[in-house]
Design a protein around this motif. Structure first.
Motif, PDB file in Angstrom:
ATOM      1  N   PRO A 125      -9.458 -82.270  33.699  1.00 18.48           N
ATOM      2  CA  PRO A 125     -10.255 -82.915  34.749  1.00 18.48           C
ATOM      3  C   PRO A 125     -11.279 -82.384  35.683  1.00 18.48           C
ATOM      4  N   ALA A 126     -11.931 -81.131  35.186  1.00 14.63           N
ATOM      5  CA  ALA A 126     -12.795 -80.581  36.193  1.00 14.63           C
ATOM      6  C   ALA A 126     -13.924 -81.423  36.493  1.00 14.63           C
ATOM      7  N   THR A 127     -14.280 -81.549  37.747  1.00 16.35           N
ATOM      8  CA  THR A 127     -15.452 -82.123  38.282  1.00 16.35           C
ATOM      9  C   THR A 127     -16.608 -81.369  38.557  1.00 16.35           C
ATOM     10  N   HIS A 128     -16.385 -79.946  39.258  1.00 17.68           N
ATOM     11  CA  HIS A 128     -17.471 -79.282  39.376  1.00 17.68           C
ATOM     12  C   HIS A 128     -17.195 -77.648  38.640  1.00 17.68           C
TER      13      HIS A 128
ATOM     14  N   MET B  53     -17.679 -80.976  25.837  1.00 17.14           N
ATOM     15  CA  MET B  53     -16.569 -81.898  24.982  1.00 17.14           C
ATOM     16  C   MET B  53     -15.405 -82.102  25.549  1.00 17.14           C
ATOM     17  N   THR B  54     -14.859 -81.225  26.768  1.00 11.78           N
ATOM     18  CA  THR B  54     -13.718 -81.272  27.346  1.00 11.78           C
ATOM     19  C   THR B  54     -13.645 -81.634  28.604  1.00 11.78           C
ATOM     20  N   CYS B  55     -14.792 -82.012  29.401  1.00 12.94           N
ATOM     21  CA  CYS B  55     -15.019 -82.231  30.750  1.00 12.94           C
ATOM     22  C   CYS B  55     -15.648 -83.446  30.961  1.00 12.94           C
ATOM     23  N   PRO B  56     -15.011 -84.681  30.639  1.00 11.75           N
ATOM     24  CA  PRO B  56     -15.780 -85.984  30.974  1.00 11.75           C
ATOM     25  C   PRO B  56     -15.932 -86.424  32.256  1.00 11.75           C
ATOM     26  N   ARG B  57     -15.208 -85.706  33.440  1.00  7.22           N
ATOM     27  CA  ARG B  57     -15.248 -86.039  34.857  1.00  7.22           C
ATOM     28  C   ARG B  57     -16.378 -85.282  35.347  1.00  7.22           C
ATOM     29  N   LEU B  58     -17.243 -84.464  34.836  1.00  2.00           N
ATOM     30  CA  LEU B  58     -17.932 -83.455  35.449  1.00  2.00           C
ATOM     31  C   LEU B  58     -18.977 -84.266  36.261  1.00  2.00           C
TER      32      LEU B  58
END
Length: 248
Positions: A129-132, A149-154
């Protein structure tokens, strides 16, 4: 736990008595790994946490996800290597991240990476859930492809360098999958003009911050360096220019 850690926990208990709404920030130099777990278990009003990746664990994420703990608002993790090949980085289970984000769905997860390319293997293997994300050293095309592919909340991505291979496919993948992306900064990262324009077109006006050096944009059959300024400005809805390398 050391004496400083015990005194720190006593202060946390006092703060809890006063109010569970107290915003609190803990830095990794204060206590050791076991102490951080104790803080998560006892300081249920903790809303902000900053720590070294070596102190992050599945147990800590689950403690922060318990029903008695308030929703975390900000989690900063520094992933730092000073001795290439001598530092082991453990993997965090996907189930732990899933439990954490279910409990704190609006948390800002900020990760700073200062790793060498061969040390990224445990990271971005499944959705987190990384945003930054901030990459302070060179990062490979493969890793940046996995980020898409793995950080949709970026929300924000800053890349210092990636070598001499253009990031065309990786940028397009990030634009496709990271629907909240609003800020990106690219340092020594080559990108073709066409791919860069397509990336901006896909993200549109939500890109409030867009930074790239003119020197790393590669002209192609569709766009020259002179044309890209107008095309990007059109899709952003505001005047935009690439950054210029200082001459001193």
């Amino acid at each position: 736990m050391d004496r400083i850690g015990n005194r720190f926990l006593n202060v946390c208990d006092f703060l809890l008595v006063q109010s569970v709404q107290v915003d609190f920030k803990l830095y990794s130099s204060v206590v050791m790994k076991r102490g951080v777990l104790c803080v998560a278990d006892r300081c249920h009003g903790l809303r902000e946490l900053a720590l070294n990746y070596h102190l992050l664990s599945d147990e800590l994420l689950l403690a922060l996800s318990s029903e008695k703990h308030v929703r975390l608002e900000h989690l900063r993790i520094d992933v730092v290597s000073e001795n290439p090949g001598q530092t082991h980085f453990h993997a965090i289970q996907k189930s732990s991240w899933d439990a954490f984000i279910r409990h704190s769905p609006k948390v800002n997860l900020v990760m700073y990476f200062f790793l060498y390319e061969e040390e990224f293997d445990p990271f971005f293997r499944y959705e987190i859930p990384a945003t930054h994300l901030y990459f302070g050293r060179s990062v490979s095309k493969d890793v940046l492809g996995r980020v898409g592919m793995t950080c949709p909340r970026l929300v924000e991505l800053v890349v210092c360098a990636n070598g001499l291979r253009p990031l065309d496919e990786e940028l397009i993948r990030i634009a496709e999958r990271c629907k909240n992306l609003s800020a990106i900064g690219l340092g020594e990262c080559e990108v073709s003009c066409s791919a860069f324009v397509e990336f901006v077109k896909m993200c549109g006006g939500r890109l409030s911050q867009l930074s790239i050096m003119e020197e790393v944009l590669i002209p192609d059959q569709k766009y020259s360096l002179e044309q890209i300024h107008w095309e990007v400005s059109k899709h952003l809805g505001r005047v935009w220019f690439p950054d210029m390398m200082p001459t001193w």
